[in-house]
Design a protein around this motif. Structure first.
Motif, PDB file in Angstrom:
ATOM      1  N   GLU A  26     -50.999  73.296  -1.680  1.00  0.00           N
ATOM      2  CA  GLU A  26     -50.537  74.301  -0.726  1.00  0.00           C
ATOM      3  C   GLU A  26     -49.148  74.819  -1.078  1.00  0.00           C
ATOM      4  O   GLU A  26     -48.881  76.008  -1.023  1.00  0.00           O
ATOM      5  N   ARG A  27     -48.283  73.886  -1.461  1.00  0.00           N
ATOM      6  CA  ARG A  27     -46.887  74.287  -1.702  1.00  0.00           C
ATOM      7  C   ARG A  27     -46.630  74.636  -3.162  1.00  0.00           C
ATOM      8  O   ARG A  27     -45.492  74.909  -3.537  1.00  0.00           O
ATOM      9  N   ARG A  28     -47.665  74.576  -3.973  1.00  0.00           N
ATOM     10  CA  ARG A  28     -47.558  74.885  -5.402  1.00  0.00           C
ATOM     11  C   ARG A  28     -46.425  74.074  -6.061  1.00  0.00           C
ATOM     12  O   ARG A  28     -45.664  74.561  -6.888  1.00  0.00           O
ATOM     13  N   THR A  29     -46.376  72.826  -5.683  1.00  0.00           N
ATOM     14  CA  THR A  29     -45.314  71.939  -6.162  1.00  0.00           C
ATOM     15  C   THR A  29     -45.325  71.809  -7.696  1.00  0.00           C
ATOM     16  O   THR A  29     -44.285  71.679  -8.324  1.00  0.00           O
ATOM     17  N   ASN A  30     -46.526  71.834  -8.271  1.00  0.00           N
ATOM     18  CA  ASN A  30     -46.630  71.552  -9.706  1.00  0.00           C
ATOM     19  C   ASN A  30     -46.702  72.797 -10.586  1.00  0.00           C
ATOM     20  O   ASN A  30     -46.856  72.687 -11.800  1.00  0.00           O
ATOM     21  N   ALA A  31     -46.613  73.981  -9.953  1.00  0.00           N
ATOM     22  CA  ALA A  31     -46.682  75.209 -10.744  1.00  0.00           C
ATOM     23  C   ALA A  31     -45.272  75.591 -11.197  1.00  0.00           C
ATOM     24  O   ALA A  31     -44.398  75.832 -10.374  1.00  0.00           O
ATOM     25  N   ALA A  32     -45.080  75.598 -12.495  1.00  0.00           N
ATOM     26  CA  ALA A  32     -43.759  75.988 -13.009  1.00  0.00           C
ATOM     27  C   ALA A  32     -43.629  77.509 -12.955  1.00  0.00           C
ATOM     28  O   ALA A  32     -44.608  78.218 -13.141  1.00  0.00           O
ATOM     29  N   ASP A  33     -42.430  77.984 -12.683  1.00  0.00           N
ATOM     30  CA  ASP A  33     -42.196  79.435 -12.742  1.00  0.00           C
ATOM     31  C   ASP A  33     -41.839  79.774 -14.187  1.00  0.00           C
ATOM     32  O   ASP A  33     -40.690  79.639 -14.611  1.00  0.00           O
ATOM     33  N   GLY A  77     -33.793  67.334 -13.842  1.00  0.00           N
ATOM     34  CA  GLY A  77     -33.345  68.719 -13.699  1.00  0.00           C
ATOM     35  C   GLY A  77     -34.021  69.716 -14.628  1.00  0.00           C
ATOM     36  O   GLY A  77     -33.630  70.880 -14.671  1.00  0.00           O
ATOM     37  N   ARG A  78     -35.035  69.289 -15.362  1.00  0.00           N
ATOM     38  CA  ARG A  78     -35.726  70.241 -16.234  1.00  0.00           C
ATOM     39  C   ARG A  78     -36.847  70.953 -15.464  1.00  0.00           C
ATOM     40  O   ARG A  78     -37.410  70.398 -14.521  1.00  0.00           O
ATOM     41  N   ASP A  79     -37.141  72.202 -15.886  1.00  0.00           N
ATOM     42  CA  ASP A  79     -38.287  72.916 -15.328  1.00  0.00           C
ATOM     43  C   ASP A  79     -39.487  72.551 -16.187  1.00  0.00           C
ATOM     44  O   ASP A  79     -39.665  73.088 -17.279  1.00  0.00           O
ATOM     45  N   VAL A  80     -40.280  71.623 -15.674  1.00  0.00           N
ATOM     46  CA  VAL A  80     -41.331  71.049 -16.511  1.00  0.00           C
ATOM     47  C   VAL A  80     -42.644  71.810 -16.350  1.00  0.00           C
ATOM     48  O   VAL A  80     -43.101  72.060 -15.235  1.00  0.00           O
ATOM     49  N   PHE A  81     -43.212  72.184 -17.485  1.00  0.00           N
ATOM     50  CA  PHE A  81     -44.525  72.828 -17.523  1.00  0.00           C
ATOM     51  C   PHE A  81     -45.491  71.818 -18.118  1.00  0.00           C
ATOM     52  O   PHE A  81     -45.314  71.370 -19.247  1.00  0.00           O
ATOM     53  N   GLU A  82     -46.479  71.412 -17.317  1.00  0.00           N
ATOM     54  CA  GLU A  82     -47.410  70.371 -17.748  1.00  0.00           C
ATOM     55  C   GLU A  82     -48.838  70.904 -17.604  1.00  0.00           C
ATOM     56  O   GLU A  82     -49.456  70.745 -16.563  1.00  0.00           O
ATOM     57  N   PRO A  83     -49.338  71.561 -18.626  1.00  0.00           N
ATOM     58  CA  PRO A  83     -50.660  72.174 -18.515  1.00  0.00           C
ATOM     59  C   PRO A  83     -51.778  71.255 -19.015  1.00  0.00           C
ATOM     60  O   PRO A  83     -51.527  70.231 -19.647  1.00  0.00           O
ATOM     61  N   ILE A  84     -53.003  71.672 -18.718  1.00  0.00           N
ATOM     62  CA  ILE A  84     -54.169  70.913 -19.188  1.00  0.00           C
ATOM     63  C   ILE A  84     -55.305  71.901 -19.480  1.00  0.00           C
ATOM     64  O   ILE A  84     -55.301  73.018 -18.973  1.00  0.00           O
ATOM     65  N   GLY A  85     -56.239  71.468 -20.297  1.00  0.00           N
ATOM     66  CA  GLY A  85     -57.380  72.307 -20.629  1.00  0.00           C
ATOM     67  C   GLY A  85     -58.512  71.449 -21.149  1.00  0.00           C
ATOM     68  O   GLY A  85     -58.463  70.222 -21.046  1.00  0.00           O
TER      69      GLY A  85
END
Ligand code: ZN
Ligand code: ZN
Length: 823
Positions: A26-33, A77-85
Motif C-alpha cells: 500500500e505504501r510502496r515502501t520497497n519501490a525505489a524512486d 542511507g542509500r536509495d536501494v533498488f532491489e529488483p527480481i525477474g
C-alpha cells in the motif's frame, strides 16, 4: 515515567507478516524512486528459473542473504533498488513441459505466479514494478537486438565446429554441461561429438581483458580463481614443422625449450591435414580411428586419464631444430579446439607424450637435466628413459643451448627459431568461443534470414522481435534441426534485402544469453523503444552488489562480463564491468547431507514459513554458518531463533519512553553491538551479527523485564536493537518499531550512530608485584580475567627483568586492584 500502549499479546508471526506485507504494498515502501534517488544502490541477486517444483530453499538462502545486505545499505542511507525477474526460457522448462505434456507457454506463467507468491511471503525488498521475464517479447526483442549488434561488429559468427551432442536432449551442450562424459541432465546418456554449423560469440577476442580486469574488481576470491583457470592463459610459442612435401604444420607449445626432444608429432583426428597427409596403406586404419574418436565427447578426451590410443599416418615431418624427420601420428588426446590441433610430442618431458611413446615404442630423448635435488616424475626403468616435466633443469642434447637453464632456453630457442622463420612467441587461452545456438524450441529465435541471392541477412532492427511462433508439437528430433523448421509459415519469409523468398534461422539462442544482460534491463522496464535508457543506466549501473552461487562462476558470470564489455566497446554502455562487487554464497545441507529428492531431505521453504514465520526462517538460514560458506540446516535449531524473537518482543512491549540514567556498562554494550553488527553485516557475516544481537538482548534482560518502570528498558536502548534486527527480520522489526511509537517504516530510520568513546572498555590501573614487592603498574579493562591480567603484567618492562628466566610458581589476583607474581 509513562508507559504507553501496554500490551501483553504474544508474538504472532503470521498476523505480523500479513499486516506488513500488505502495508509495504500500500505504501510502496520497497519501490525505489529511480529518477529522483540521490544515493543509488543497485542490489542484485541471481534471478531464478521458475521451475514447477517452486522455490528451493537454496534460492531462499541466496535471496535472504542478499536482501539483508540491501536492507542494511538502505538503513545506511542509500536509495536501494532491489529488483527480481524470471529466467524462464531454456531446456529445463522445455523438458519439463514435455514430461507433463503441457505447452511451456502455458506452464511458465503458472510457475511464475507460484514463485511470486512464495517470494512475497519471504519478505524480500523487491521492487515489483520492475519485474523482468526473459520469455516476454518485450524483453527478448532486446536479446535479439544484442545478437544483431554483435553480428554487425563481427563478434557473432557461424562456423562448423565439433560440439557435444546429447542424444536425449537432442541439442548441443556446453562443455560444462558434460559430466564424466555424460549429459548433466541425463547421467546415463553418453554425450556424442557432432560436427555442426553453429552460431558462436567470439568471447575469445576478449580473453586478455576478461583476465586482466579480474585484478581490479571486488569479487570473491574463489570466483576470480575459477574464472582465471577457465580463461587459462599460457605463454609459449607457435612453432612450424614442415612435412616432407613442404606443408607447414603449426603447433603451440608452452615448452619451446624442449624442441630438441620432439621425436614425433601428433594431430587431432579432426585436423584438416589428416586426409592429405595419410599414406595409402594407412588410410583404412586412420579412417576407422577417426570414426571412433568422433563418437567421443570432448570433455572425456580432455580429461585424458585413460590409456592412450592413436594411429600412424605414414607421413613424416622435419623437426626445425634438429633437422631430423619425425613420424606424424593422430591421437584423440590432442584436441582440435585447443591450440592448433597439433602438437610436437616431447615424451621425455610431457606426461601424456611419455605415456603415448611408451605404449607405441617411440623414441624418448631427454633434453633437460634435472637440477640438483629435482626428482624425475617417473624414474628410468628397463631402458625406458625417465619422465621429467619440471622447469628446474638445464638443457642437454640441445646443441648450442646445452647447459642453459630451461627458462632462459625457452626465450633463446624461440628467438633462434623466429630468426629462421620457424616460430613466434605466443599467448594461448583455454577459453573457447561461446556457442549460442540451440536446436530446440523454447528460446528466442536467432534473428537471421538466409537468402539464396544475398546470403546471411540480419533481421532489420525495425522488425524485432522475431516472435517465437506458437508450435503445438515442439519436440526436438534426431536431425539436429530445430523444431522451428516445422513452423512452415513462419520459416518462409521474404528477404529483407532483395525481397526474394528466403528462410529464417531455426535455431534459438542459449538461455545464458537471456541472463547475460537482464540486470541492464531492470531500471528501464518502462521503456519499450530501447533496451536500456541512457540516463537511468548511468545512474544505476554498474551493479553495486551482486550475490549468487559459484556454480555460475564460469558461465553466467563470464558471459555477463563479455556482453557488457562488447556493448561498452560498441558505444552502448559507459562501463565495461557489470558487477562492481560480487560475493559467492555458500551451500546449505540438511542434517549433514546434500539435499536431494531421492534422500527425501529437501527443505520445503513454505512449510517452515507456515510453522515458524518468515522472519524466524530468514534468521535461522542466516544463522546456520558464515554466509559465504553455508551451513547445516537442522530442525531443532530453528526454535532457538524463535525464542530470541519472543524475548525481544517481550522487551519491546514493556518499554518505557523516557529513560533515566543508563548505566555505563549497558551503554558500552549497546555501542559495542552497534559497531560489531555493522562490521559483520558489511562482510556478510550474518551468523556472528545475530550472535552479537543475542548477547545484547541477554544484557538487557539481565536488568529485568517484569516491570515497565525499569529505566534500562527505555527506547534509547531498544530502538537501536530494532533497527539492527530489521535487515534480518523485517516484518518483526516493523511491528516493534510501530509499538515503540513510530508511524513511519523502520526502513526510513537510520543505522544507529556509533560512539567509540561510549564503546571503549573502562580502564583501571593494576599494581604489579613480584614476590610481594611492587615493581610496576599496568592499565587494564575493568573486570579483566586473571589469565589476561597476568599476561598484561608480564608485558611491563619494569616487571620483566624480575621474572625473566624464572619459572612462575603461582599468581595472586585481586580483581581491579593488583596482581602478584610469585617466582
Ligand atoms: Zn541430455
Ligand atoms: Zn536476398
Amino acid at each position: 515515567m509513562s508507559k504507553m500502549n501496554p500490551r501483553d499479546d504474544r508474538y504472532d508471526p503470521q498476523a505480523v507478516e500479513v499486516k506488513w506485507q500488505r502495508r509495504w504494498d500500500e505504501r510502496r515502501t520497497n519501490a525505489a524512486d529511480l529518477t529522483k534517488a540521490k544515493r543509488p544502490y543497485f542490489n542484485l541477486m541471481m534471478f531464478p528459473y521458475p521451475s514447477a517444483e517452486g522455490l528451493h530453499v537454496g534460492n531462499v538462502f541466496a535471496f535472504v542473504g542478499s536482501d539483508v545486505h540491501g536492507r542494511f545499505r538502505r538503513l545506511q542511507g542509500r536509495d536501494v533498488f532491489e529488483p527480481i525477474g524470471f529466467d524462464a526460457f531454456g531446456i529445463h522448462s522445455e523438458n519439463y513441459a514435455l514430461k507433463v505434456n503441457t505447452h511451456p507457454a502455458q506452464l511458465i506463467p503458472q510457475n511464475i505466479n507460484r514463485f511470486r507468491v512464495q517470494l512475497k511471503r519471504i519478505g524480500l525488498m523487491f521492487d515489483w514494478d520492475h519485474e523482468v521475464q526473459t520469455t516476454d517479447p518485450g524483453y527478448y526483442r532486446w536479446t535479439q537486438w544484442i545478437f544483431l549488434k554483435l553480428f554487425e561488429a563481427g563478434l557473432a559468427v557461424k562456423k562448423k565446429a565439433p560440439v557435444n551432442w546429447c542424444p536425449e536432449c537432442k541439442t548441443v551442450l556446453a562443455n560444462e554441461q558434460v559430466i564424466n562424459g555424460m549429459c548433466e541432465r541425463h547421467p546415463d546418456t553418453p554425450v556424442e561429438q557432432r560436427f555442426l554449423e553453429q552460431w558462436f560469440f567470439r568471447i575469445t577476442e576478449y580473453a586478455e581483458r576478461l583476465l586482466e580486469n579480474l585484478k581490479t574488481i571486488d569479487w570473491s576470491e574463489s570466483t576470480r580463481l575459477m574464472q582465471t583457470n577457465w580463461i587459462g592463459r599460457s605463454e609459449g610459442a607457435e612453432l612450424v614443422f614442415q612435412t616432407e612435401g613442404g606443408i607447414p604444420i603449426r603447433v603451440f607449445t608452452t615448452r619451446p625449450d624442449t624442441i630438441f626432444g620432439a621425436t614425433y608429432m601428433v594431430l587431432a583426428p579432426e585436423h584438416p591435414l589428416v586426409e592429405r597427409l595419410t599414406v595409402p596403406e594407412q588410410r583404412s586404419a586412420v579412417h576407422a580411428y577417426r570414426q571412433q574418436a568422433a563418437a567421443m565427447d570432448i570433455v572425456s578426451r580432455r580429461i585424458g586419464e585413460k590409456e592412450k590410443t592413436g594411429v600412424f599416418t605414414g607421413a613424416y615431418c622435419v623437426n626445425p631444430a634438429t633437422g631430423e624427420r619425425i613420424p606424424v601420428w593422430i591421437a584423440d588426446y590432442v584436441l582440435m579446439e585447443y591450440g592448433t590441433g597439433a602438437i610436437m610430442a616431447v615424451p621425455g618431458h610431457d606426461e601424456r607424450d611419455w605415456q603415448f611413446a611408451t605404449r607405441f615404442a617411440l623414441e624418448i630423448r631427454p633434453v633437460v637435466q634435472p637440477d640438483e635435488g629435482a626428482e624425475p616424475d617417473v624414474p628410468s626403468t628397463e631402458g625406458v628413459p625417465p619422465l621429467f616435466t619440471g622447469w628446474n633443469g638445464t638443457m642437454l642434447n640441445s646443441a648450442q643451448f646445452d647447459g642453459m637453464p630451461c627458462r632462459d632456453a625457452a626465450t633463446a630457442i624461440t628467438a633462434w627459431l623466429e630468426q629462421r622463420e620457424a616460430g613466434t612467441r605466443k599467448v594461448q587461452y583455454r577459453l573457447h568461443d561461446w556457442c549460442i545456438s540451440r536446436q530446440r524450441y523454447w528460446g528466442p529465435p536467432i534473428p537471421v534470414i538466409y537468402c539464396d541471392a544475398c546470403g546471411t541477412v540480419p533481421v532489420p532492427e525495425r522488425d524485432l522481435p522475431v516472435i517465437l511462433p506458437p508450435l503445438e508439437d515442439f519436440r526436438p528430433d534426431e536431425s539436429g534441426v530445430s523444431p522451428l523448421a516445422r513452423a512452415k509459415e513462419w520459416y518462409r519469409v521474404p528477404c529483407p534485402t532483395c525481397g526474394a523468398e528466403a528462410r529464417r534461422e531455426t535455431d534459438v539462442s542459449d538461455t545464458f544469453l537471456d541472463s547475460a544482460w537482464y540486470f541492464l534491463r531492470y531500471p528501464s522496464t518502462d521503456f519499450d523503444d530501447q533496451p536500456f535508457d541512457a540516463a537511468l543506466t548511468r545512474k544505476w549501473l554498474p551493479v553495486d552488489s551482486y550475490i549468487g552461487g559459484n556454480e555460475h562462476a564460469v558461465l553466467h558470470l563470464m558471459y555477463a562480463r563479455f556482453i557488457t564489455m562488447a556493448l561498452h566497446d560498441l558505444g552502448h554502455l559507459g562501463f565495461e564491468e557489470p558487477f562492481t562487487r560480487f560475493r559467492a554464497h555458500g551451500m546449505i545441507v540438511k542434517d549433514g547431507a546434500k539435499m536431494s529428492k531421492s534422500r527425501g531431505n529437501v527443505v520445503i521453504p513454505d512449510e517452515y514459513i507456515t510453522q515458524w514465520g518468515a522472519d524466524t526462517f530468514r534468521m535461522y538460514l542466516m544463522f546456520l554458518g558464515p554466509y559465504q560458506e553455508g551451513g547445516d540446516f537442522r530442525d531443532e535449531g530453528i526454535s532457538g531463533i524463535r525464542r530470541f524473537l519472543d524475548k525481544v518482543w517481550g522487551l519491546v512491549n514493556v518499554a518505557t519512553f523516557e529513560g533515566g540514567e543508563i548505566a555505563a556498562p549497558t551503554m558500552r554494550k549497546l555501542h559495542q553491538t552497534i559497531s560489531g553488527v555493522a562490521e559483520d553485516l558489511e562482510e556478510l557475516r550474518y551468523n556472528t551479527a545475530i550472535a552479537k544481537l543475542m548477547e545484547y538482548v541477554n544484557v538487557l534482560r539481565g536488568r529485568g523485564t517484569d516491570d515497565a518502570a525499569v529505566p534500562d528498558l527505555c527506547t534509547e536502548l531498544l530502538e537501536p536493537l530494532v533497527i539492527m534486527l530489521a535487515p534480518l527480520a523485517p516484518h518483526f522489526a516493523e511491528e516493534c518499531w510501530e509499538r515503540l511509537g513510530h508511524d513511519t517504516s523502520v526502513f526510513a530510520a537510520s543505522w544507529p550512530a556509533f560512539d567509540p568513546a561510549l564503546a571503549a572498555e573502562e580502564e583501571i590501573e593494576l599494581v604489579v608485584q613480584v614476590n610481594g614487592r611492587v615493581r610496576g603498574r599496568v592499565s587494564v579493562p575493568v573486570g579483566i580475567e586473571q589469565a589476561d591480567a597476568v599476561a598484561r603484567a608480564l608485558e611491563v618492562e619494569a616487571v620483566r627483568k624480575f621474572v625473566e628466566g624464572k619459572p612462575l610458581r603461582k599468581t595472586i589476583y585481586v580483581e581491579n586492584r593488583l596482581v602478584n607474581l610469585v617466582v
